[in-house]
Design a protein around this motif. Structure first.
Motif, mmCIF file in Angstrom:
data_model
loop_
_atom_site.group_PDB
_atom_site.id
_atom_site.type_symbol
_atom_site.label_atom_id
_atom_site.label_comp_id
_atom_site.label_asym_id
_atom_site.label_seq_id
_atom_site.Cartn_x
_atom_site.Cartn_y
_atom_site.Cartn_z
ATOM 1 N N ARG A 9 0.842 -1.199 0.000
ATOM 2 C CA ARG A 9 0.000 0.000 0.000
ATOM 3 C C ARG A 9 0.873 1.243 0.000
ATOM 4 N NH1 ARG A 9 -2.120 3.239 4.097
ATOM 5 N NH2 ARG A 9 -1.295 1.831 5.713
ATOM 6 N N ALA A 10 0.773 2.043 -1.052
ATOM 7 C CA ALA A 10 1.538 3.282 -1.144
ATOM 8 C C ALA A 10 1.001 4.294 -0.144
ATOM 9 C CB ALA A 10 1.479 3.845 -2.554
ATOM 10 N N VAL A 11 1.907 5.009 0.549
ATOM 11 C CA VAL A 11 1.508 6.002 1.547
ATOM 12 C C VAL A 11 2.035 7.385 1.197
ATOM 13 C CG1 VAL A 11 1.639 6.638 3.991
ATOM 14 C CG2 VAL A 11 1.347 4.240 3.341
ATOM 15 N N THR A 12 3.314 7.482 0.846
ATOM 16 C CA THR A 12 3.914 8.733 0.398
ATOM 17 C C THR A 12 4.617 8.443 -0.932
ATOM 18 O OG1 THR A 12 6.139 8.502 1.339
ATOM 19 C CG2 THR A 12 4.392 9.251 2.836
ATOM 20 N N PRO A 13 5.124 9.463 -1.621
ATOM 21 C CA PRO A 13 5.828 9.205 -2.882
ATOM 22 C C PRO A 13 7.003 8.245 -2.758
ATOM 23 C CG PRO A 13 5.270 11.522 -2.721
ATOM 24 C CD PRO A 13 4.925 10.917 -1.389
ATOM 25 N N SER A 14 7.577 8.138 -1.558
ATOM 26 C CA SER A 14 8.754 7.280 -1.393
ATOM 27 C C SER A 14 8.547 6.136 -0.404
ATOM 28 C CB SER A 14 9.957 8.115 -0.936
ATOM 29 O OG SER A 14 9.675 8.775 0.283
ATOM 30 N N ALA A 15 7.367 5.991 0.168
ATOM 31 C CA ALA A 15 7.142 4.958 1.199
ATOM 32 C C ALA A 15 5.853 4.190 0.936
ATOM 33 C CB ALA A 15 7.086 5.582 2.594
ATOM 34 N N ALA A 16 5.974 2.866 0.997
ATOM 35 C CA ALA A 16 4.816 1.973 0.916
ATOM 36 C C ALA A 16 4.922 0.977 2.058
ATOM 37 C CB ALA A 16 4.784 1.252 -0.430
ATOM 38 N N ASP B 295 -2.773 -4.330 14.664
ATOM 39 C CA ASP B 295 -3.210 -5.072 13.482
ATOM 40 C C ASP B 295 -2.109 -5.967 12.919
ATOM 41 O OD1 ASP B 295 -5.769 -3.568 13.313
ATOM 42 O OD2 ASP B 295 -4.405 -1.905 12.903
ATOM 43 N N GLY B 296 -0.875 -5.776 13.381
ATOM 44 C CA GLY B 296 0.274 -6.507 12.878
ATOM 45 C C GLY B 296 1.449 -5.557 12.722
ATOM 46 N N THR B 297 2.574 -6.093 12.265
ATOM 47 C CA THR B 297 3.782 -5.290 12.073
ATOM 48 C C THR B 297 3.798 -4.682 10.679
ATOM 49 O OG1 THR B 297 5.018 -6.719 13.583
ATOM 50 C CG2 THR B 297 6.305 -5.310 12.116
ATOM 51 N N ASN B 298 4.003 -3.369 10.624
ATOM 52 C CA ASN B 298 4.152 -2.682 9.343
ATOM 53 C C ASN B 298 5.593 -2.794 8.859
ATOM 54 O OD1 ASN B 298 1.479 -1.694 9.327
ATOM 55 N ND2 ASN B 298 2.051 0.086 10.549
ATOM 56 N N THR B 299 5.800 -3.458 7.739
ATOM 57 C CA THR B 299 7.100 -3.443 7.075
ATOM 58 C C THR B 299 7.055 -2.328 6.049
ATOM 59 O OG1 THR B 299 7.567 -5.794 7.379
ATOM 60 C CG2 THR B 299 8.632 -4.705 5.519
ATOM 61 N N TRP B 300 7.973 -1.368 6.191
ATOM 62 C CA TRP B 300 8.001 -0.226 5.285
ATOM 63 C C TRP B 300 9.009 -0.465 4.173
ATOM 64 C CZ3 TRP B 300 4.354 3.330 5.218
ATOM 65 C CH2 TRP B 300 3.552 3.455 6.345
ATOM 66 N N ILE B 301 8.606 -0.159 2.966
ATOM 67 C CA ILE B 301 9.465 -0.282 1.787
ATOM 68 C C ILE B 301 9.657 1.114 1.221
ATOM 69 C CG2 ILE B 301 9.692 -1.267 -0.525
ATOM 70 C CD1 ILE B 301 8.049 -3.665 0.505
ATOM 71 N N LEU B 302 10.906 1.576 1.247
ATOM 72 C CA LEU B 302 11.246 2.934 0.832
ATOM 73 C C LEU B 302 11.952 2.895 -0.515
ATOM 74 C CD1 LEU B 302 12.710 4.212 4.234
ATOM 75 C CD2 LEU B 302 10.308 4.116 3.513
ATOM 76 N N ARG B 303 11.509 3.762 -1.411
ATOM 77 C CA ARG B 303 12.117 3.797 -2.748
ATOM 78 C C ARG B 303 11.835 5.174 -3.342
ATOM 79 N NH1 ARG B 303 11.171 -1.408 -5.816
ATOM 80 N NH2 ARG B 303 9.101 -1.089 -4.935
ATOM 81 N N PRO C 90 4.239 4.602 11.428
ATOM 82 C CA PRO C 90 4.546 3.787 12.609
ATOM 83 C C PRO C 90 4.762 2.322 12.256
ATOM 84 C CG PRO C 90 2.194 4.061 12.443
ATOM 85 C CD PRO C 90 2.780 4.797 11.260
ATOM 86 N N ALA C 91 5.275 1.571 13.213
ATOM 87 C CA ALA C 91 5.490 0.139 13.005
ATOM 88 C C ALA C 91 4.233 -0.681 13.287
ATOM 89 C CB ALA C 91 6.636 -0.360 13.877
ATOM 90 N N HIS C 92 3.250 -0.075 13.930
ATOM 91 C CA HIS C 92 1.975 -0.751 14.186
ATOM 92 C C HIS C 92 0.861 0.291 14.068
ATOM 93 C CE1 HIS C 92 4.088 -4.297 15.702
ATOM 94 N NE2 HIS C 92 4.803 -3.486 16.465
ATOM 95 N N GLY C 93 -0.260 -0.122 13.510
ATOM 96 C CA GLY C 93 -1.386 0.777 13.385
ATOM 97 C C GLY C 93 -1.322 1.620 12.124
ATOM 98 N N PRO C 94 -2.336 2.451 11.906
ATOM 99 C CA PRO C 94 -2.409 3.240 10.676
ATOM 100 C C PRO C 94 -1.405 4.389 10.657
ATOM 101 C CG PRO C 94 -4.198 3.845 12.149
ATOM 102 C CD PRO C 94 -3.514 2.664 12.777
ATOM 103 N N ASP C 95 -1.030 4.792 9.464
ATOM 104 C CA ASP C 95 -0.196 5.977 9.293
ATOM 105 C C ASP C 95 -1.055 7.231 9.435
ATOM 106 O OD1 ASP C 95 -1.062 6.549 6.195
ATOM 107 O OD2 ASP C 95 -0.757 4.408 6.587
ATOM 108 N N HIS C 96 -0.381 8.374 9.640
ATOM 109 C CA HIS C 96 -1.066 9.658 9.789
ATOM 110 C C HIS C 96 -0.361 10.708 8.929
ATOM 111 C CE1 HIS C 96 -3.630 8.596 13.316
ATOM 112 N NE2 HIS C 96 -2.685 7.685 13.477
#
Length: 264
Positions: free
Chosen positions: A12-19, A32-40, A188-194
């Motif tokens: 799920r894309a969140v910012t131009p460089s982070a999903a 809800d679980g652990t958020n693994t962030w993929i930066l590009r 964040p590592a858990h829960g929704p982004d803001h």
């Protein structure tokens, strides 16, 4: 259809460089679980993974697929297994080096993370902020438009302080994040982004001071030498009893903080 949190197994894309790729490990401590962030960076194929998550082959396979295996660096926010358990399988899948503050999690010819260090990789500029409190080794990562906070600031609820975290450190870390991260998205590592870290960080700081006042009041009733668990029963009546052992760690930090104030 636009994806929203939680979206298990989907990038799920969140910012131009982070999903984000959400691990299917929900629970009282992982939300809800652990958020693994993929930066590009836009236009780049190489990427950075932040927190590979638990030891879950399905989740690691999803990371490898989402990145095409082009992981040039993996970063760890802190030592807990729901963030670090998948390290070795991700390394086997992608060959990625791994950096963390604690040497035991390093993989490849790399050095531990240091506070204030700037990492330039995959078209990104990532500043390392040592933000202890949740754990002694907790770090956050500052991007141009976002802050990855690990468990220091969650997407909902509040953070538990582990046995090697101190409230004094945590409050300092929150002040630092507020100063450096305001106006940037909270990842964040858990829960929704803001979209903005600032209001969440201000709530966290306010909540900690409210809890301190509650602990002070409890000590007035129970006595200055009250046991941490007695304070938990008095103060954390709004928290499910299954969480009280973890709340006890936070209370012990609060008691240490208050008693050091009294001795000063």
């Amino acid at each position: 259809m636009t994806l929203t949190h939680p979206a298990y197994g989907k990038l799920r894309a969140v910012t131009p460089s982070a999903a984000v790729l959400l691990a299917n490990n929900p629970g009282p401590m992982t939300l809800d679980g652990t958020n693994t962030w993929i930066l590009r960076a836009p236009g780049q194929t190489d990427c950075v993974v932040v927190d590979p998550g638990p030891d879950d082959s399905e989740h690691i396979a999803a990371i490898a697929e989402a990145t095409g295996g082009a992981v040039v660096l993996t970063l760890i926010t802190h030592r807990h297994p729901d963030h670090t358990g998948g390290i070795d399988e991700l390394v086997r899948s992608t060959g990625s080096p791994v950096r963390a503050m604690e040497p035991e999690f390093l993989r490849g010819d790399v050095a531990p993370l240091t506070d204030g260090e700037v990492i330039e990789v995959a078209g990104l500029r990532i500043t390392v902020l040592h933000t202890p409190g949740h754990t002694a080794d907790s770090v956050s990562f500052l991007l141009a438009d976002a802050v990855l906070t690990g468990d220091t600031v969650l997407g909902r609820g509040t953070t538990v302080l582990d046995r090697d975290g101190t409230l004094r450190d945590y409050l300092r870390s929150m002040d630092r994040l507020l100063e450096e991260g305001a106006g940037r998205a909270l990842l964040p590592a858990h829960g929704p982004d803001h979209p903005d870290l600032e209001p969440v960080a201000r709530y966290y700081i306010s909540h900690r001071h409210e809890r301190l006042e509650q602990v002070r009041s409890a000590l007035d009733e129970l006595g200055a030498d009250a046991d941490a668990m007695d304070v938990v029963r008095k103060v954390y009546v709004d928290v499910d009893e299954s969480m009280w052992p973890m709340a006890r760690n936070s209370v012990e930090s609060q008691l240490t903080y208050l008693r050091s104030e009294a001795d000063a």
